[in-house]
Design a protein around this motif. Sequence first.
Motif, mmCIF file in Angstrom:
data_model
loop_
_atom_site.group_PDB
_atom_site.id
_atom_site.type_symbol
_atom_site.label_atom_id
_atom_site.label_comp_id
_atom_site.label_asym_id
_atom_site.label_seq_id
_atom_site.Cartn_x
_atom_site.Cartn_y
_atom_site.Cartn_z
ATOM 1 N N GLY B 67 -13.970 43.245 19.478
ATOM 2 C CA GLY B 67 -13.945 42.105 18.791
ATOM 3 C C GLY B 67 -13.473 42.551 17.402
ATOM 4 N N GLY B 385 -20.128 41.335 21.939
ATOM 5 C CA GLY B 385 -20.213 42.682 20.836
ATOM 6 C C GLY B 385 -21.431 43.524 21.248
ATOM 7 N N TYR B 387 -21.984 46.844 19.549
ATOM 8 C CA TYR B 387 -22.370 47.379 18.002
ATOM 9 C C TYR B 387 -22.923 48.761 18.313
ATOM 10 N N ARG B 634 -11.496 42.262 6.731
ATOM 11 C CA ARG B 634 -12.228 41.157 5.988
ATOM 12 C C ARG B 634 -13.149 40.736 7.165
ATOM 13 N N ALA B 635 -12.910 40.412 8.177
ATOM 14 C CA ALA B 635 -13.733 40.022 9.410
ATOM 15 C C ALA B 635 -14.952 41.134 9.773
ATOM 16 N N GLN B 636 -14.641 42.420 9.674
ATOM 17 C CA GLN B 636 -15.337 43.212 9.966
ATOM 18 C C GLN B 636 -16.323 43.526 8.813
ATOM 19 N N GLU B 638 -17.169 41.215 6.783
ATOM 20 C CA GLU B 638 -18.098 40.092 6.872
ATOM 21 C C GLU B 638 -19.140 40.134 7.825
ATOM 22 N N GLY B 639 -18.926 40.747 9.007
ATOM 23 C CA GLY B 639 -19.821 40.990 10.139
ATOM 24 C C GLY B 639 -20.873 42.071 9.654
ATOM 25 N N LEU B 642 -23.204 40.321 7.516
ATOM 26 C CA LEU B 642 -24.144 39.318 8.058
ATOM 27 C C LEU B 642 -25.173 40.019 8.790
ATOM 28 N N GLN B 643 -24.562 40.897 9.832
ATOM 29 C CA GLN B 643 -25.480 41.569 10.875
ATOM 30 C C GLN B 643 -26.413 42.416 9.974
ATOM 31 N N LEU B 671 -30.495 36.334 12.411
ATOM 32 C CA LEU B 671 -29.930 35.314 11.193
ATOM 33 C C LEU B 671 -29.521 34.390 11.877
ATOM 34 N N VAL B 676 -27.248 32.214 5.913
ATOM 35 C CA VAL B 676 -25.863 32.899 5.802
ATOM 36 C C VAL B 676 -25.643 32.599 4.119
ATOM 37 N N LEU B 679 -20.170 34.822 0.715
ATOM 38 C CA LEU B 679 -19.750 36.044 0.762
ATOM 39 C C LEU B 679 -18.600 36.326 -0.145
#
Lengths: 154, 737
Positions: B67, B385, B387, B634-636, B638-639, B642-643, B671, B676, B679
């Motif tokens: 992902g 996912g 992780y 960028r998605a990584q 963000e993740g 938040l994670q 979360l 949220v 960002l």
Amino acid sequence: MASYAFQLNKSPRSVECDDPDKPLLYVLRDLGLTAAKFGCGLGQCGACTVLIDGEAARSCQTSIADVKDRSVTTLEGLGNAAAPHPLQAAFIREQVPQCGYCTNGMIMTAAGLLARNPRPSEEDIRNELEGNLCRCGSHVRVVRAVLAAAGQGG
Amino acid sequence: MNAPFALSRRALLKGGVLTVGFAFAGIGPRALAQGRARIPDPGEVDGFLAVNADGSVTLYCGKVDLGQGLRIAIRQMAAEELDLDPARITMVEGDTLLTPDQGPTAGSTGIQRGGVQIRQAAATARKALLDLGSKALGRPQSELELADGEVRVRGQARGMSFANLLAGQAFNLKVDPKAPLKDPAAYKVVGKPLPRPDVPGKCTGEHVYMQDFKVPGMLHARVIRPAAIGASLVSVDESSIASLPGARVVRQKDFLCVVAEDEWTAVKAQRALKCEWSGGTGLPPHDEVARQMRAGPFTRDEVLLSRGEAKPVLPPEARTLKASYYWPMHSHGSIGPSCAIADVKADSVTIWTASQAPHRLRHTASRFLGIPAERVRVIYLDGAGCYGMNGHDDAAAEAALLSRALGRPVRMQWSREDELGWDPKGPPQLLDIAGAIDAQGNILDWRTEMWLPEATRGLPNLPLLALDAAGIAQPQGLTTGLISQNGDPSYAVPNVGVTVHWLKDAPLRPSNLRAPGKIANCFAVESFFDELAAAAGRDPVDMRLRGLNDPRGIEVLTRAAAMMNWQPRPSPSPDRGGAVVRGRGIAYIHYKHQETWLAMGMEVAVERASGKIKVERVVCAHDCGLIVNPDGARAQVEGCILQTLSRTLFEDVQFDRSRVTSVDWSSYPILTFADVPKLDIDLIQRVNEPPLGAGEAATAPVAAALANAVFDATGVRLRSVPFTPERVKAALDGRAT
């Protein structure tokens, strides 16, 4: 063995089943409709969400007997790659999913919201999705995509 | 290239990735038994890429896309070197028959190692194609270019296709580490936010996950967990599931499962089966883990860093501080519980898995099944996912044992309770830090002392639940990842010492969890830095900038501060009287001291009456060198943010003296949308620098930035995670936390 008739993705469907308590989630997945995902089986995560008579519902908490004579829509019935639903198109455009396991639930829950409230605020969207969990952290994109699908922002 | 292997790759191209499992069912054990010569070699160009007759290129990638987007990013890297449209490149991931072993997909190394290897193979291929083109076209290489799958004379419309130049042959070339790479100034594809190819299918339901995959004739299985960790199975009442058609019990010592022809029957059997357990290895009281970590037992102490004087003589005006920080155990918290399918035949094994390490799992399966690795094929499919290392490897072992016992393919699907209760956990971490500072705010001395479970050297795989339960011998030990990194500050301090007391054991089976160790270490180090700054009455950004001489570090810190419109002043904020108080915090890390540089700022509001923290905004300035796909990176990020906010605000695995008790999303909350924040992410693109990874680094400073912001808002320092309202309230009330 009882027979349960219902509308599935706009077509009549009849399913033979010996257990009236069998969750709709497993009925759908046995039919090859695997967009609705098993996440918890407890109604806590939203990964299994479908629409029943246009309202978002947890298919893991809905039995086959519950949907008799009702209308069930799954993510597959919402649209496909060739003809995506506006929410699907927005989720693709915003590149929302990472692992994507929660995506079905996000889109189906949002579809239920938009059917009721075509112009939701960001707060409406967050409230509606409060019961949908995402572990990858795609939340900000989910909200952006739902707003875009509702013709706002994007 | 031998016939079966060549056939296999051709067959694959016709059907696409998802049909692989079936396309290969007919090849059988003979092809699989050909020996090591058939194993794709990461030293060979042909190990990584093939030119197909239609001019398309197939990449064979040992890393997998969980992902995080390497499915497009690695294509972009190869496309760039081959001057080929990325749409004409397909990629096979994590199939042990077809892809080279590039190691587990872990440690944020997918692009920085896996992608870079494939880029070098593509560059070697480019050089070879230019050589062939030069001979075929009778022109010197300097007059040739690659375009649209052809070698052409520069400026001419047509040339010779890659496929024609190779004339059906493989490259038969070692990857040349010196093959020239394209000048980044000429990049056309790398650096572009190309969409990820798996996204449309994930949005329409057409994407086939591990959990959706089916093999003809497979049985559905569920595992029955013991009443206590390490408990022995005393008795099973098989009559308790007699009314469920086709359901049966499979038992091997304490490994207890139910199987059925359909999934719902297996679920019902799991719920209905009556059995008795006795004993168990026992767990410490949840609230005593940190105290017990100080007591050992230890394998050894290790000095990780010793700079300057061990016991410097401090000036009389120096102030010394000491603080302890604790990070509890966390679940990987995958939204989809682990799943695997195994088909164990007399002389060959196929396992479908979402494991981050299919090649490693192949060797593990070979060991516990007693079948040569050459006859074990592991095929990666996307899962939820994970992780780090969740239960995917366990589920694979369980499916394999059952398939061997039953002579049919078996699909093992974990329940929610299995996943949160029995996935290996991110290990607990305890840190004491002591420091001394002078009146001008110069740090004179820094001592970090860590208590960490020690990863067992050379352990080939984490010990799998089913093997222990079934009494099958396996290498024992702990897997944690590199959890002692970043235990020292990144700033100029003349005297620094970092020591680890390595613990022999961990309360719950540990494994790698995203950015292993670095989140807690950065939490402690960057919190303590702020404690020193507050003691000296110094602004936290200013004091960091004075201690940094690394220009890329200075740049991310300066950018993050600018995004927050940071006004210099010491913490805490002078304005702490309201019912809701606001603050800001910053944290910085040079990840692993050699990878990504980043600074993270947070703006928070704290409700004094309840202790509830509301994170309003997170800013992140992020320098991971070359960014291959900015949207993916960028998605990584963000993740990561938040994670880790989730882990910091909410998460703490609960257990009684027998087993984990936080086994659903109400007892292990994570979360949700309500929490949220906004960002703001600033990705610095450096095309001339190596790519350094974006999958983990931005997790590391989250807890520290948050703790520093809460201190700024309230004047109260949080040193244990999670920052629940109860803990914050207790701290605000001056009670121990």
